[in-house]
Design a protein around this motif. Sequence first.
Motif, PDB file in Angstrom:
ATOM      1  N   UNK A  25       0.816  -1.215   0.000  1.00  0.00           N
ATOM      2  CA  UNK A  25       0.000   0.000   0.000  1.00  0.00           C
ATOM      3  C   UNK A  25       0.850   1.264   0.000  1.00  0.00           C
ATOM      4  N   UNK A  26       2.093   1.142   0.386  1.00  0.00           N
ATOM      5  CA  UNK A  26       2.937   2.315   0.571  1.00  0.00           C
ATOM      6  C   UNK A  26       3.477   2.860  -0.751  1.00  0.00           C
ATOM      7  N   UNK A  27       3.769   4.154  -0.797  1.00  0.00           N
ATOM      8  CA  UNK A  27       4.452   4.692  -1.981  1.00  0.00           C
ATOM      9  C   UNK A  27       5.845   4.099  -2.103  1.00  0.00           C
ATOM     10  N   UNK A  28       6.407   4.186  -3.296  1.00  0.00           N
ATOM     11  CA  UNK A  28       7.724   3.594  -3.546  1.00  0.00           C
ATOM     12  C   UNK A  28       8.775   4.177  -2.607  1.00  0.00           C
ATOM     13  N   UNK A  29       8.694   5.475  -2.366  1.00  0.00           N
ATOM     14  CA  UNK A  29       9.629   6.119  -1.443  1.00  0.00           C
ATOM     15  C   UNK A  29       8.821   6.821  -0.365  1.00  0.00           C
ATOM     16  N   UNK A  30       8.859   6.293   0.841  1.00  0.00           N
ATOM     17  CA  UNK A  30       8.118   6.865   1.957  1.00  0.00           C
ATOM     18  C   UNK A  30       9.043   7.755   2.778  1.00  0.00           C
ATOM     19  N   UNK A  31       8.523   8.915   3.142  1.00  0.00           N
ATOM     20  CA  UNK A  31       9.301   9.843   3.965  1.00  0.00           C
ATOM     21  C   UNK A  31       9.516   9.257   5.355  1.00  0.00           C
ATOM     22  N   UNK A  32      10.724   9.399   5.861  1.00  0.00           N
ATOM     23  CA  UNK A  32      11.037   9.010   7.228  1.00  0.00           C
ATOM     24  C   UNK A  32      11.406  10.264   8.004  1.00  0.00           C
ATOM     25  N   UNK A  97       2.159  10.036   9.711  1.00  0.00           N
ATOM     26  CA  UNK A  97       3.601  10.010   9.454  1.00  0.00           C
ATOM     27  C   UNK A  97       3.933   9.530   8.051  1.00  0.00           C
ATOM     28  N   UNK A  98       3.031   8.755   7.436  1.00  0.00           N
ATOM     29  CA  UNK A  98       3.260   8.336   6.060  1.00  0.00           C
ATOM     30  C   UNK A  98       4.294   7.250   5.882  1.00  0.00           C
ATOM     31  N   UNK A  99       4.702   6.591   6.955  1.00  0.00           N
ATOM     32  CA  UNK A  99       5.724   5.545   6.861  1.00  0.00           C
ATOM     33  C   UNK A  99       5.130   4.203   7.276  1.00  0.00           C
ATOM     34  N   UNK A 100       5.994   3.231   7.582  1.00  0.00           N
ATOM     35  CA  UNK A 100       5.529   1.882   7.919  1.00  0.00           C
ATOM     36  C   UNK A 100       4.534   1.873   9.067  1.00  0.00           C
ATOM     37  N   UNK A 101       4.791   2.683  10.102  1.00  0.00           N
ATOM     38  CA  UNK A 101       3.936   2.632  11.284  1.00  0.00           C
ATOM     39  C   UNK A 101       2.517   3.089  10.974  1.00  0.00           C
ATOM     40  N   UNK A 102       2.334   4.007  10.019  1.00  0.00           N
ATOM     41  CA  UNK A 102       0.973   4.386   9.637  1.00  0.00           C
ATOM     42  C   UNK A 102       0.334   3.331   8.751  1.00  0.00           C
ATOM     43  N   UNK A 103       1.044   2.901   7.733  1.00  0.00           N
ATOM     44  CA  UNK A 103       0.459   1.958   6.777  1.00  0.00           C
ATOM     45  C   UNK A 103       0.217   0.582   7.395  1.00  0.00           C
ATOM     46  N   UNK A 104       0.963   0.232   8.443  1.00  0.00           N
ATOM     47  CA  UNK A 104       0.752  -1.070   9.083  1.00  0.00           C
ATOM     48  C   UNK A 104      -0.630  -1.174   9.714  1.00  0.00           C
ATOM     49  N   UNK A 326     -16.259   6.903  30.379  1.00  0.00           N
ATOM     50  CA  UNK A 326     -15.050   6.264  29.878  1.00  0.00           C
ATOM     51  C   UNK A 326     -14.134   7.317  29.251  1.00  0.00           C
ATOM     52  N   UNK A 327     -12.991   7.559  29.896  1.00  0.00           N
ATOM     53  CA  UNK A 327     -11.987   8.480  29.361  1.00  0.00           C
ATOM     54  C   UNK A 327     -10.933   7.639  28.632  1.00  0.00           C
ATOM     55  N   UNK A 328     -10.756   7.906  27.345  1.00  0.00           N
ATOM     56  CA  UNK A 328      -9.954   7.044  26.484  1.00  0.00           C
ATOM     57  C   UNK A 328      -8.868   7.853  25.785  1.00  0.00           C
ATOM     58  N   UNK A 329      -7.683   7.295  25.701  1.00  0.00           N
ATOM     59  CA  UNK A 329      -6.605   7.811  24.853  1.00  0.00           C
ATOM     60  C   UNK A 329      -6.540   6.917  23.623  1.00  0.00           C
ATOM     61  N   UNK A 330      -6.666   7.515  22.436  1.00  0.00           N
ATOM     62  CA  UNK A 330      -6.600   6.733  21.201  1.00  0.00           C
ATOM     63  C   UNK A 330      -5.725   7.480  20.191  1.00  0.00           C
ATOM     64  N   UNK A 331      -4.412   7.390  20.408  1.00  0.00           N
ATOM     65  CA  UNK A 331      -3.462   8.072  19.530  1.00  0.00           C
ATOM     66  C   UNK A 331      -2.496   7.130  18.852  1.00  0.00           C
ATOM     67  N   UNK A 332      -2.867   5.834  18.760  1.00  0.00           N
ATOM     68  CA  UNK A 332      -1.934   4.840  18.223  1.00  0.00           C
ATOM     69  C   UNK A 332      -2.147   4.540  16.761  1.00  0.00           C
ATOM     70  N   UNK A 333      -2.582   5.514  15.975  1.00  0.00           N
ATOM     71  CA  UNK A 333      -2.974   5.230  14.600  1.00  0.00           C
ATOM     72  C   UNK A 333      -1.891   5.275  13.555  1.00  0.00           C
ATOM     73  N   UNK A 334      -0.659   5.679  13.923  1.00  0.00           N
ATOM     74  CA  UNK A 334       0.317   5.688  12.848  1.00  0.00           C
ATOM     75  C   UNK A 334       1.644   6.340  13.134  1.00  0.00           C
ATOM     76  N   UNK A 335       1.804   7.035  14.242  1.00  0.00           N
ATOM     77  CA  UNK A 335       3.081   7.674  14.539  1.00  0.00           C
ATOM     78  C   UNK A 335       3.911   6.773  15.459  1.00  0.00           C
ATOM     79  N   UNK A 336       5.080   7.264  15.882  1.00  0.00           N
ATOM     80  CA  UNK A 336       5.923   6.510  16.798  1.00  0.00           C
ATOM     81  C   UNK A 336       5.136   6.161  18.058  1.00  0.00           C
TER      82      UNK A 336
END
Length: 500
Positions: A25-32, A97-104, A326-336
């Motif tokens: 799914x990722x572009x050929x060159x993903x920004x890191x 972030x546009x890298x592996x951690x987001x696309x995963x 219910x107080x929830x933290x949901x920030x695990x969608x794609x960054x470090x």
Amino acid sequence: MPDSSRDTAEGAGWGATELGEYKRLMPHRAEKISWLSPKTLWAARNGVLASWFGDPTGHTRSRWVAQRAAAGAPADKVIRRDDPERFSFLVIGDTGEGDDSQYAAVPGFLKVGQDTRFAVLASDVIYPVGSADDYGTKFFRPYQDYQAPIYAIPGNHDWYEDLGAFMRVFCDDAPPLAPEPAPRPPSRAWLRWLLWHRPRRDDGQRLAEDRESRSNPVQQAVQPGPYWAIDAGPIRLIGLDTGLLGTIDAEQGAWLREVSKDPRPKILITGQPLYVDGEHHPCAIEGGGTVDEIVRDPAHRYVAAIGGDIHNYQRYPVQVDGRTVQYVVSGGGGAFMHATHTIPRVDVADVTEKEFRCYPLRGDSLAFYSRLYGRRLGMRRFFTLTEAQASAVIAERLDIRPGRAPASDARVTWRMRRVAGLLGAGRRPDRAKRFRLPVRKIYTQLFSPSSDTYSPPFFKSFLRLDVTPETVRLRCYAATGNRAQEADPPVEDEVLISLV
């Protein structure tokens, strides 16, 4: 039901596993992105400038809202949908972030979200500074196959260029704001204006082409502004823009009080969480009061408050006047990944370790960071802990039960205790503070952003909420980057919230 991190180490993504298909799914060159790069730090300077010289976010937000109102956006900023009484939607935070951690996280997001009516991106749609040129690979491409509308709440990174790109993408291609005259020197406002980062004049030249990735009519959504409410089935969702510094202006505060009077049950989605890392952050409103005071008012019928910004999952079931919010933290969608092993033993608002939930488990977080420090310091033999060792030493330090059944070889040794102490694992209030590496504060704020990895496990997550007239079923799904969790995303946490 597939194994989760609470069942087995393999369910957490450890061990010899097959890489997922997210790479295609990722572009050929993903920004890191390197957050230690002087170029990146200089571009992202506006948050620091706002804290030093005064925060202009409220004034700029008011100008955006006025522009949208003049263009015909509803005065109450309410999006009225035709969802049935029983429907589902997704929430995913801090994606861009546009890298592996987001696309995963994308394959699981698409699989779990096949029958959902819409999705909400909660905070930091685009890193590092919210540029329009980044939307192609960090928003349109990864979610091109999600066949439903996506609404968004900006995070602080989306504000680093005064929200211009965000407004173009989510708010009916809103034109740029007219420039204002420079403040009179010498003054703090003038110094801020002089140093302020602004978008390039040619930013977003490819935006029309990028939009083609999500051009299906069923994918379209128009927001009335950076904050909004959605009437969906039997509930009202309220999206709150917490700007650069995690506060809201008086105008948005007055609007929040007004839309909260609606009799329907409500779920708040904010750029920053109200409970996080065992601490309460009620979110100040300019002119007085806090967001959490509004949430806690029983007349407003809030059942949950979900915030992004911190890159993991946490849940605090807080008792408020005889009901549970219910107080929830949901920030695990794609960054470090922000560490969870540094969260002290939880005791806040009568929520203890027994009720608290997080993902990744503290032991998996400590194992992840022990490998990271071992590589960075060239001391792998000393620092590296297996997931079983890390879980065992966390359980000992915090005096809690391990997140999953302990392994037979998880005997706690001096080295394990020393590594856990150096990496800031938990806190023991009965002992004096000892030297530890700067994990919890300095490392989280400065070095963690440069510690993104490009191989599994990633410990990403997103939420699915299933709504009926009586209940909301909230589930946190994991994405590790491994094939097993892509094919059948495991549930890391689940709670049934009463609407009656």
